[in-house]
Scaffold this motif. Structure first.
Motif, PDB file in Angstrom:
ATOM      1  N   VAL A  81      21.036  -7.006  35.107  1.00  0.00           N
ATOM      2  CA  VAL A  81      22.066  -5.606  35.435  1.00  0.00           C
ATOM      3  C   VAL A  81      21.506  -5.430  33.539  1.00  0.00           C
ATOM      4  O   VAL A  81      21.580  -4.016  33.411  1.00  0.00           O
ATOM      5  CB  VAL A  81      23.508  -5.889  35.806  1.00  0.00           C
ATOM      6  CG1 VAL A  81      23.989  -4.744  35.969  1.00  0.00           C
ATOM      7  CG2 VAL A  81      23.203  -6.407  37.192  1.00  0.00           C
ATOM      8  N   LEU A  82      22.547  -6.350  32.801  1.00  0.00           N
ATOM      9  CA  LEU A  82      22.224  -6.245  31.066  1.00  0.00           C
ATOM     10  C   LEU A  82      20.501  -6.113  30.933  1.00  0.00           C
ATOM     11  O   LEU A  82      20.178  -4.547  29.951  1.00  0.00           O
ATOM     12  CB  LEU A  82      23.180  -7.073  30.276  1.00  0.00           C
ATOM     13  CG  LEU A  82      24.582  -7.271  30.797  1.00  0.00           C
ATOM     14  CD1 LEU A  82      24.722  -8.368  30.114  1.00  0.00           C
ATOM     15  CD2 LEU A  82      24.884  -6.193  30.623  1.00  0.00           C
ATOM     16  N   ARG A  83      19.624  -6.932  31.726  1.00  0.00           N
ATOM     17  CA  ARG A  83      18.362  -6.704  31.168  1.00  0.00           C
ATOM     18  C   ARG A  83      18.435  -5.048  31.394  1.00  0.00           C
ATOM     19  O   ARG A  83      16.813  -4.587  30.511  1.00  0.00           O
ATOM     20  CB  ARG A  83      17.845  -7.966  31.829  1.00  0.00           C
ATOM     21  CG  ARG A  83      17.609  -9.017  31.383  1.00  0.00           C
ATOM     22  CD  ARG A  83      16.704 -10.204  32.313  1.00  0.00           C
ATOM     23  NE  ARG A  83      16.917 -11.730  31.344  1.00  0.00           N
ATOM     24  CZ  ARG A  83      17.597 -12.132  31.834  1.00  0.00           C
ATOM     25  NH1 ARG A  83      18.113 -12.260  33.177  1.00  0.00           N
ATOM     26  NH2 ARG A  83      17.664 -13.565  31.357  1.00  0.00           N
ATOM     27  N   SER A 101      30.851 -11.972  30.635  1.00  0.00           N
ATOM     28  CA  SER A 101      30.117 -13.726  30.333  1.00  0.00           C
ATOM     29  C   SER A 101      31.527 -14.503  31.006  1.00  0.00           C
ATOM     30  O   SER A 101      32.140 -14.544  30.546  1.00  0.00           O
ATOM     31  CB  SER A 101      29.381 -13.539  29.465  1.00  0.00           C
ATOM     32  OG  SER A 101      30.263 -13.192  28.226  1.00  0.00           O
ATOM     33  N   PRO A 102      31.041 -15.468  31.067  1.00  0.00           N
ATOM     34  CA  PRO A 102      31.585 -16.682  31.152  1.00  0.00           C
ATOM     35  C   PRO A 102      32.126 -17.316  30.116  1.00  0.00           C
ATOM     36  O   PRO A 102      31.267 -17.662  29.203  1.00  0.00           O
ATOM     37  CB  PRO A 102      30.687 -18.125  32.347  1.00  0.00           C
ATOM     38  CG  PRO A 102      29.064 -17.155  32.626  1.00  0.00           C
ATOM     39  CD  PRO A 102      29.431 -16.075  31.512  1.00  0.00           C
ATOM     40  N   PRO A 103      33.373 -17.775  30.510  1.00  0.00           N
ATOM     41  CA  PRO A 103      33.377 -18.148  28.750  1.00  0.00           C
ATOM     42  C   PRO A 103      33.040 -20.045  28.128  1.00  0.00           C
ATOM     43  O   PRO A 103      32.961 -20.644  29.433  1.00  0.00           O
ATOM     44  CB  PRO A 103      34.391 -19.027  29.402  1.00  0.00           C
ATOM     45  CG  PRO A 103      35.279 -18.838  30.481  1.00  0.00           C
ATOM     46  CD  PRO A 103      34.081 -18.169  31.066  1.00  0.00           C
ATOM     47  N   CYS A 142      23.063   8.640  22.357  1.00  0.00           N
ATOM     48  CA  CYS A 142      23.055   7.855  24.211  1.00  0.00           C
ATOM     49  C   CYS A 142      22.220   6.646  24.242  1.00  0.00           C
ATOM     50  O   CYS A 142      22.728   6.065  24.774  1.00  0.00           O
ATOM     51  CB  CYS A 142      22.059   9.119  25.266  1.00  0.00           C
ATOM     52  SG  CYS A 142      22.526  10.490  25.188  1.00  0.00           S
ATOM     53  N   VAL A 143      21.519   6.151  22.964  1.00  0.00           N
ATOM     54  CA  VAL A 143      20.802   5.015  23.797  1.00  0.00           C
ATOM     55  C   VAL A 143      22.036   3.716  22.805  1.00  0.00           C
ATOM     56  O   VAL A 143      22.330   2.945  23.053  1.00  0.00           O
ATOM     57  CB  VAL A 143      19.612   4.449  22.392  1.00  0.00           C
ATOM     58  CG1 VAL A 143      19.455   3.142  21.877  1.00  0.00           C
ATOM     59  CG2 VAL A 143      18.430   5.227  23.128  1.00  0.00           C
ATOM     60  N   ALA A 144      22.564   4.178  21.527  1.00  0.00           N
ATOM     61  CA  ALA A 144      23.910   3.703  20.980  1.00  0.00           C
ATOM     62  C   ALA A 144      24.539   3.238  21.512  1.00  0.00           C
ATOM     63  O   ALA A 144      26.028   2.839  21.964  1.00  0.00           O
ATOM     64  CB  ALA A 144      24.263   5.003  19.982  1.00  0.00           C
ATOM     65  N   VAL A 145      24.928   5.029  22.405  1.00  0.00           N
ATOM     66  CA  VAL A 145      26.102   4.528  23.933  1.00  0.00           C
ATOM     67  C   VAL A 145      25.968   3.445  24.673  1.00  0.00           C
ATOM     68  O   VAL A 145      26.860   2.391  25.057  1.00  0.00           O
ATOM     69  CB  VAL A 145      26.318   6.229  24.449  1.00  0.00           C
ATOM     70  CG1 VAL A 145      27.562   5.702  25.646  1.00  0.00           C
ATOM     71  CG2 VAL A 145      27.034   6.817  23.004  1.00  0.00           C
ATOM     72  N   ILE A 146      25.219   3.451  25.060  1.00  0.00           N
ATOM     73  CA  ILE A 146      24.867   2.365  26.690  1.00  0.00           C
ATOM     74  C   ILE A 146      24.496   0.900  25.722  1.00  0.00           C
ATOM     75  O   ILE A 146      24.572   0.138  26.349  1.00  0.00           O
ATOM     76  CB  ILE A 146      22.902   3.094  26.398  1.00  0.00           C
ATOM     77  CG1 ILE A 146      22.944   4.075  27.652  1.00  0.00           C
ATOM     78  CG2 ILE A 146      22.729   1.638  26.932  1.00  0.00           C
ATOM     79  CD1 ILE A 146      21.467   4.341  27.894  1.00  0.00           C
ATOM     80  N   VAL A 147      24.382   0.783  24.526  1.00  0.00           N
ATOM     81  CA  VAL A 147      23.828  -0.299  23.482  1.00  0.00           C
ATOM     82  C   VAL A 147      25.121  -0.864  23.460  1.00  0.00           C
ATOM     83  O   VAL A 147      25.857  -1.955  24.210  1.00  0.00           O
ATOM     84  CB  VAL A 147      22.835  -0.545  22.442  1.00  0.00           C
ATOM     85  CG1 VAL A 147      23.381  -2.187  21.328  1.00  0.00           C
ATOM     86  CG2 VAL A 147      21.385   0.324  22.981  1.00  0.00           C
ATOM     87  N   LEU A 148      26.301   0.142  23.283  1.00  0.00           N
ATOM     88  CA  LEU A 148      27.739  -0.356  22.511  1.00  0.00           C
ATOM     89  C   LEU A 148      27.998  -0.949  24.546  1.00  0.00           C
ATOM     90  O   LEU A 148      28.984  -1.997  24.141  1.00  0.00           O
ATOM     91  CB  LEU A 148      28.328   0.586  22.465  1.00  0.00           C
ATOM     92  CG  LEU A 148      28.203   0.887  20.912  1.00  0.00           C
ATOM     93  CD1 LEU A 148      29.110   2.078  19.975  1.00  0.00           C
ATOM     94  CD2 LEU A 148      28.575  -0.468  20.120  1.00  0.00           C
ATOM     95  N   LEU A 149      28.416  -0.327  25.034  1.00  0.00           N
ATOM     96  CA  LEU A 149      28.629  -0.914  26.850  1.00  0.00           C
ATOM     97  C   LEU A 149      28.054  -1.702  26.724  1.00  0.00           C
ATOM     98  O   LEU A 149      28.486  -2.730  27.829  1.00  0.00           O
ATOM     99  CB  LEU A 149      28.222   0.419  27.462  1.00  0.00           C
ATOM    100  CG  LEU A 149      28.994   1.959  27.542  1.00  0.00           C
ATOM    101  CD1 LEU A 149      28.333   3.083  28.255  1.00  0.00           C
ATOM    102  CD2 LEU A 149      30.728   1.431  27.722  1.00  0.00           C
ATOM    103  N   VAL A 150      26.364  -2.377  26.662  1.00  0.00           N
ATOM    104  CA  VAL A 150      26.134  -3.818  27.049  1.00  0.00           C
ATOM    105  C   VAL A 150      26.957  -4.427  26.609  1.00  0.00           C
ATOM    106  O   VAL A 150      27.080  -5.924  27.092  1.00  0.00           O
ATOM    107  CB  VAL A 150      24.264  -3.359  27.054  1.00  0.00           C
ATOM    108  CG1 VAL A 150      23.648  -4.795  27.301  1.00  0.00           C
ATOM    109  CG2 VAL A 150      23.878  -2.803  27.999  1.00  0.00           C
ATOM    110  N   ILE A 151      27.020  -4.013  24.701  1.00  0.00           N
ATOM    111  CA  ILE A 151      27.566  -5.635  24.172  1.00  0.00           C
ATOM    112  C   ILE A 151      28.871  -5.972  24.849  1.00  0.00           C
ATOM    113  O   ILE A 151      28.954  -7.105  25.230  1.00  0.00           O
ATOM    114  CB  ILE A 151      27.545  -5.100  22.680  1.00  0.00           C
ATOM    115  CG1 ILE A 151      26.103  -5.383  22.162  1.00  0.00           C
ATOM    116  CG2 ILE A 151      28.937  -5.899  21.465  1.00  0.00           C
ATOM    117  CD1 ILE A 151      26.099  -4.435  20.799  1.00  0.00           C
TER     118      ILE A 151
END
Length: 489
Positions: A338-340, A477-479, A461-470
């Motif tokens: 999904v992140l990809r 993500s699993p610990p 908008c790109v900056a917002v998407i990248v921040l949400l993905v991070i």
């Protein structure tokens, strides 16, 4: 390890897609110029009609997807759509400057596009199993190869229109669609495993007539309906009604398929982001085309390059980039898939934003020198074209990966509605910011401001998407197990 080859049937799908692109983009490259030069429309009126037509073209795939899912099958729907589009371009090719003739031709193309556009992608999806790693490469190949037609069409139709007249240019687009249909029909044996016509459903009697009878009635009434809609500028009202209906359809699918709900929400978010992208991309046929026609120096080796030919630039970028991406794509595991997807969307938006910033620089150059640079124009359009490869192929692959019988066509049609119909209608409203009653320094300054605004908003908008993905990566993500060093006593 050798990558498995694509199914044989894909080459016939690619062939008809090439010629469909040829017909559609050939006419699209000429339309707004025909309205302003031949019919005498002002920029505002031309943009309004262009955006209404482009919007309605993407409304009908919902109905086309429903008909394919329930009655016709994807292959039959594609054939019927290609026939209607051929007829529409033939009507445009008649030597007449009648507004009614124009509206009727556009209405027929709208109906044909509805049967063709979403169902060609679904037909391709039928060639693969749900977990087939070739799927993404197949969609990228379809998207890129189809652009062979959109490269050739503005050049062929643009030069034909300049040398022999507008209507010959339009007729050439129709001939291309018919050639594509003949090639597609020649490969029928490779589609024997795909879903065909539901004869029982077609022969079932409902409200006096059999279902096939109602289809014939609808085929006769629909072009008249869309002709009246274009004449009375009613596309926005129909679009609002259809969007409400589409939202209700998506809600019903979510309620009836809870196991797919998470994937469906992702597709809804992809639709919204894709709509933003296509509001920007569809400026190419309206505001950007008018900017080129009025302000760009088009002299090359003492020859004036027709404005329509610039429509080929982003298609060249799509084709060249798509071939490379189709070769590079390898099967991906499920981890962070999904992140990809969202990172691909963000990269596509970033390229689009950079393209608009380059156009803004070009418009500023034009205010100083009196005319904008053709080189900078080509560079900006190329960036925008490359950006497309990270939007539609990714979203289409996600939709068909759901493998939900009976709804895939509708979901594809709804995606077309959001990123095509809604985006084109909004693109027309946005493009009105550039209109001026006459060509002046004020007009080119309006374009400079417009292009800068589009670029800044997109990069934001790109900056917002990248921040949400991070954030999603950190939260979900699993610990990672901690390794403790041993201590001595």
């Amino acid at each position: 390890m050798k990558t498995p080859s694509q199914p044989r049937a894909i080459y016939y799908i690619v062939a008809i897609q090439i010629w469909e692109y040829f017909s559609f983009y050939g006419m699209r490259a000429l339309l707004i110029l025909y309205l302003t030069h031949q019919l005498g429309f002002d920029d505002s009126h031309a943009i309004s009609l262009f955006s209404a037509y482009a919007s309605l073209v993407y409304v009908t795939p919902i109905l086309g997807g429903w008909l394919a899912d329930r009655l016709l099958g994807n292959r039959t729907a594609v054939i019927a759509g290609a026939l209607l589009m051929t007829l529409g371009h033939v009507v445009l090719g008649f030597e007449s400057d009648s507004i009614w003739s124009l509206y009727l031709a556009l209405a027929i193309i709208i109906c044909g596009y509805g049967l063709f556009k979403s169902n060609i992608s679904c037909l391709l999806g039928e060639l693969y199993a749900a977990d087939d790693p070739r799927r993404d490469g197949g969609f990228s190949l379809l998207y890129a190869a189809g652009n062979v037609g959109s490269i050739a069409a503005p050049i062929a139709c643009g030069l034909t229109a300049q040398w022999y007249g507008w209507h010959i240019g339009f007729a050439l687009a129709g001939i291309g669609m018919f050639i594509g249909l003949l090639i597609f029909l020649s490969g029928h044996r490779h589609f024997s495993h795909t879903r065909g016509i539901d004869k029982q459903a077609l022969c079932a009697v409902k409200f006096v007539l059999p279902t096939w009878g109602w289809l014939v009635v609808m085929l006769c009434v629909a072009p008249v309906f869309f002709t009246l809609l274009l004449e009375n500028n009613g596309a926005g009202y129909l679009l609002a009604i259809v969007c409400l209906f589409a939202a209700q359809m998506v809600a019903r699918i979510m309620v009836s398929s809870p196991q797919h709900r998470r994937a469906l929400w992702q597709i809804v978010l992809l639709m919204l982001t894709g709509t933003l992208f296509w509001v920007l991309a569809q400026q190419g046929g309206s505001s950007i085309s008018l900017f080129i026609d009025n302000f760009v120096s088009r002299r090359l080796l003492n020859i004036e390059v027709p404005t329509a030919l610039f429509q080929s630039v982003n298609a060249v970028a799509v084709m060249a980039g798509g071939v490379v991406l189709a070769w590079l794509i390898r099967p991906e595991g499920k981890t962070r898939s999904v992140l990809r997807v969202w990172l691909k969307f963000a990269f596509g938006l970033l390229m689009m934003g950079c393209g608009f910033m380059l156009l803004a620089l070009n418009a500023r150059h034009g205010t100083v020198d009196g005319h904008a640079s053709m080189g900078l124009m080509v560079g900006g359009l190329a960036l925008m074209g490359f950006a497309e490869l990270f939007i539609d192929p990714v979203a289409m692959a996600q939709i068909t990966r759901l493998n939900m019988p009976g709804v895939t066509g509708m979901l594809t049609g709804i995606y077309m509605l959001a990123t095509g119909a809604v985006a084109n209608w909004l693109a027309g409203l946005v493009a009105q910011q550039t209109t001026e009653s006459h060509i002046s320094e004020t007009a080119i300054a309006a374009y400079q401001h417009f292009f800068s605004q589009m670029g800044e908003w997109t990069i934001g908008c790109v900056a917002v998407i990248v921040l949400l993905v991070i954030a999603a990566r950190l939260l979900f993500s699993p610990p990672v197990p901690c390794l403790h060093e041993s201590r001595g006593d």
